[in-house]
Motif scaffolding. Sequence first.
Motif, PDB file in Angstrom:
ATOM      1  N   SER A 137      -6.947  -2.646  -2.392  1.00  0.00           N
ATOM      2  CA  SER A 137      -5.925  -3.604  -2.790  1.00  0.00           C
ATOM      3  C   SER A 137      -4.754  -2.815  -3.363  1.00  0.00           C
ATOM      4  N   GLY A 138      -3.649  -2.827  -2.671  1.00  0.00           N
ATOM      5  CA  GLY A 138      -2.481  -2.113  -3.160  1.00  0.00           C
ATOM      6  C   GLY A 138      -1.883  -2.763  -4.392  1.00  0.00           C
ATOM      7  N   ARG A 139      -2.090  -4.080  -4.566  1.00  0.00           N
ATOM      8  CA  ARG A 139      -1.502  -4.800  -5.697  1.00  0.00           C
ATOM      9  C   ARG A 139      -2.235  -4.497  -6.999  1.00  0.00           C
ATOM     10  N   THR A 140      -3.594  -4.497  -6.959  1.00  0.00           N
ATOM     11  CA  THR A 140      -4.370  -4.276  -8.185  1.00  0.00           C
ATOM     12  C   THR A 140      -4.868  -2.846  -8.325  1.00  0.00           C
ATOM     13  N   GLY A 141      -4.825  -2.067  -7.247  1.00  0.00           N
ATOM     14  CA  GLY A 141      -5.366  -0.708  -7.291  1.00  0.00           C
ATOM     15  C   GLY A 141      -6.842  -0.627  -6.990  1.00  0.00           C
ATOM     16  N   GLN A 142      -7.462  -1.758  -6.662  1.00  0.00           N
ATOM     17  CA  GLN A 142      -8.889  -1.762  -6.333  1.00  0.00           C
ATOM     18  C   GLN A 142      -9.170  -0.872  -5.121  1.00  0.00           C
ATOM     19  N   GLY A 143     -10.079   0.098  -5.278  1.00  0.00           N
ATOM     20  CA  GLY A 143     -10.443   1.003  -4.191  1.00  0.00           C
ATOM     21  C   GLY A 143      -9.397   2.037  -3.851  1.00  0.00           C
ATOM     22  N   LEU A 144      -8.286   2.081  -4.630  1.00  0.00           N
ATOM     23  CA  LEU A 144      -7.193   2.992  -4.280  1.00  0.00           C
ATOM     24  C   LEU A 144      -7.602   4.445  -4.453  1.00  0.00           C
ATOM     25  N   ARG A 145      -8.364   4.763  -5.518  1.00  0.00           N
ATOM     26  CA  ARG A 145      -8.789   6.148  -5.734  1.00  0.00           C
ATOM     27  C   ARG A 145      -9.668   6.625  -4.587  1.00  0.00           C
ATOM     28  N   GLU A 146     -10.632   5.793  -4.180  1.00  0.00           N
ATOM     29  CA  GLU A 146     -11.511   6.179  -3.064  1.00  0.00           C
ATOM     30  C   GLU A 146     -10.723   6.300  -1.763  1.00  0.00           C
ATOM     31  N   PHE A 147      -9.744   5.419  -1.600  1.00  0.00           N
ATOM     32  CA  PHE A 147      -8.914   5.473  -0.399  1.00  0.00           C
ATOM     33  C   PHE A 147      -8.112   6.769  -0.347  1.00  0.00           C
ATOM     34  N   ARG A 148      -7.515   7.172  -1.474  1.00  0.00           N
ATOM     35  CA  ARG A 148      -6.742   8.408  -1.522  1.00  0.00           C
ATOM     36  C   ARG A 148      -7.637   9.610  -1.232  1.00  0.00           C
ATOM     37  N   ALA A 165       9.429   0.513  -0.997  1.00  0.00           N
ATOM     38  CA  ALA A 165       9.601  -0.498   0.044  1.00  0.00           C
ATOM     39  C   ALA A 165       9.710  -1.874  -0.595  1.00  0.00           C
ATOM     40  N   ILE A 166      10.538  -2.745  -0.022  1.00  0.00           N
ATOM     41  CA  ILE A 166      10.671  -4.117  -0.486  1.00  0.00           C
ATOM     42  C   ILE A 166       9.427  -4.887  -0.078  1.00  0.00           C
ATOM     43  N   VAL A 167       8.800  -5.559  -1.044  1.00  0.00           N
ATOM     44  CA  VAL A 167       7.599  -6.345  -0.782  1.00  0.00           C
ATOM     45  C   VAL A 167       7.953  -7.814  -0.910  1.00  0.00           C
ATOM     46  N   SER A 168       7.668  -8.568   0.163  1.00  0.00           N
ATOM     47  CA  SER A 168       8.007  -9.988   0.167  1.00  0.00           C
ATOM     48  C   SER A 168       7.040 -10.723   1.080  1.00  0.00           C
ATOM     49  N   PRO A 169       6.695 -11.980   0.746  1.00  0.00           N
ATOM     50  CA  PRO A 169       5.841 -12.770   1.648  1.00  0.00           C
ATOM     51  C   PRO A 169       6.557 -13.185   2.926  1.00  0.00           C
ATOM     52  N   LEU A 182       0.832  -1.203   0.000  1.00  0.00           N
ATOM     53  CA  LEU A 182       0.000   0.000   0.000  1.00  0.00           C
ATOM     54  C   LEU A 182       0.867   1.253   0.000  1.00  0.00           C
ATOM     55  N   PHE A 183       1.989   1.219   0.719  1.00  0.00           N
ATOM     56  CA  PHE A 183       2.932   2.333   0.743  1.00  0.00           C
ATOM     57  C   PHE A 183       3.449   2.627  -0.668  1.00  0.00           C
ATOM     58  N   ASN A 184       3.857   1.584  -1.386  1.00  0.00           N
ATOM     59  CA  ASN A 184       4.328   1.758  -2.756  1.00  0.00           C
ATOM     60  C   ASN A 184       3.226   2.260  -3.676  1.00  0.00           C
ATOM     61  N   ALA A 185       1.996   1.791  -3.455  1.00  0.00           N
ATOM     62  CA  ALA A 185       0.876   2.227  -4.294  1.00  0.00           C
ATOM     63  C   ALA A 185       0.587   3.707  -4.092  1.00  0.00           C
ATOM     64  N   LEU A 186       0.694   4.180  -2.862  1.00  0.00           N
ATOM     65  CA  LEU A 186       0.484   5.606  -2.598  1.00  0.00           C
ATOM     66  C   LEU A 186       1.580   6.453  -3.233  1.00  0.00           C
TER      67      LEU A 186
END
Length: 452
Positions: free
Chosen positions: A360-371, A248-252, A238-242
Motif C-alpha cells: 500500500s503506497g498510501r499507508t506504507g503497508q508492505g513497503l519495506r518488503e517491497f523495496r 507525481a500528482i495523485v488524483s482519483p 507507489l512512485f511517490n512512496a519509493l
Amino acid sequence: MQMPALDDTIIAVSSAWQAAPVGIIRLSGPASGELVSRIGVIPPPSAETACPCWTTARVQLDDTCFAPADVLWFRQPRSYTGQDIVELHTVGCLPVLRATCAKLITLGARRALPGEFTARAFLAGKLDATQVESVLSLVSSANVAAARRAARGGRDTVREVLDDLRERATDLLARLEAGLDFAEEEDVRFVTSAEMCAELDGMLASLDAVRAPTMPHSHADTPHVALAGLPNAGKSTLFNALLGYERAIVSPVLGTTRDVLSAEIEVDGTRLVVQDCAGLGESSAELEMAAHYAAEQAADRADIVLWVHDATVPWEPREGLAGTRIQVERRVLVWSKMDKLGDTAPPECPLEFAERVQVSGRTGQGLREFRAALARRANRLSAADGAGYWSEELEGLAGDLRRAREACAEECGSEIAALELRIVCERLAGSTDQPLAEEVLRRIFAEFCVGK
C-alpha cells in the motif's frame, strides 16, 4: 595532455559533495604536514611514529571560525600515493569543507585534478593498471553488488590469478609440445586430450571468477524500473512512496498522469531509475494516445516492469494483452491498495509473473518488503549484466583459452591448441624475463628429462 607536476602538494575533498556528519579533506605531497600545521593542526611528535597515526585538532579558518577535526597521518612511502598524506576528518558541512580547502590552497596547496591521487599511486608503483581500473569501477558502482565485485578486483586477486594462469598455461604448453616434438622419447609422459580439456576448463573458471565491471555506470547503465498498469491503479502513489516525497500528482481522476515521470533513487543500497508511466487506456484522444505510447516504450525498454494492479478490483483481459508484451522474467505483479482489501485475498491473476508482492503506497503497508524485493531483483540483474564488462586484456585472454579448449577437443587439434596456448602465454608475459621458447624448453627438459 601535459602531465601535472608530481612534486607539489595537492588537495581535494574526498567525501561526497553533500551534507553529512563527517567530511574528509585529503592532501598528498611533500608539504602536506607543513600546510595543515599552519591552520592549527599539531603534527605527531616524531616522523618515525608508526604509520598511520592519529591526532585531534581545531582547524582555524579565520579569527572567529574553528572546526573540530580528527587528523590521520600517512608517512611516505607507506601511503596510498607513496607521498606524505594527511587526511582531515571534520564536520561534513559543505561551506566548512570549501573554506578549509580554499584556506590551504592560499597557503600553497594545489587543487587536485580528477583521479590525480590514484594517478600518483600508479606512477609510484603502488597500484597496477588492473587495480586502477578497479578503483574507477568502485567509485562508479551503481549498487552494492557492483561495489563488491569492484572491491574484489581492487585487491591483488586479478594479478595473482593472471600470474597463476601464466604458470599453468606454460606448463600445459610444455607438456603438449613435448608430446608433439619428443614423441619418440620413452620417458615423456604424454598429455591426453581429456587432461588438456580439464586443465583449460579450470583456467577459464579461474579467469571467470575474477572478472569485474571495468566501465563506469552512467544513467543508462543503472537498472530502469517502470511502473505500468491501468489508470488509477496506484502507480503514482507507489512512485511517490519509493521516492519519499510527492513528485507525481495523485488524483482519483482517471488519466492524471499524462507523461512518463522519471527519478533516480537508492533502494537498500542499490541505485535505480524509476519511471511512473501513464495508465493503459482506450481513449482515441491524441494526447492520451501519445501518453499510452510513451508508457509502452518505457515498459519495453525497462529492465524490470512493475505491473501495478488495484487489489480491490478484478483482473481485466486487456491487462493480459498488455502484459504479454513483456518477458516473464522482467515483469513483477504489484497488488496495490492492500490497505483497502482487509482480510480478503487479492483477485485471481491468469498471467505469469516472475514475482508477486503486496503493498500500500498510501499507508506504507508492505513497503519495506517491497523495496527489499526490488533491490534483490536489481542486484541479480546487475550481477548478470556485469559479466559483459571485461577489460580488453581479460576478454582477449578468455577468447584464446576458449579457442584452445575447442581445439583440444578435436581429434587432430593439438597443434592448434599449442598455437593458442602460445598466444595465451605471450599475453600473460611479464612475470619472467626469459623468452617463451626458452622457458618452454627449460620446463620440458626439467620435467621430462629429455635426452638423458
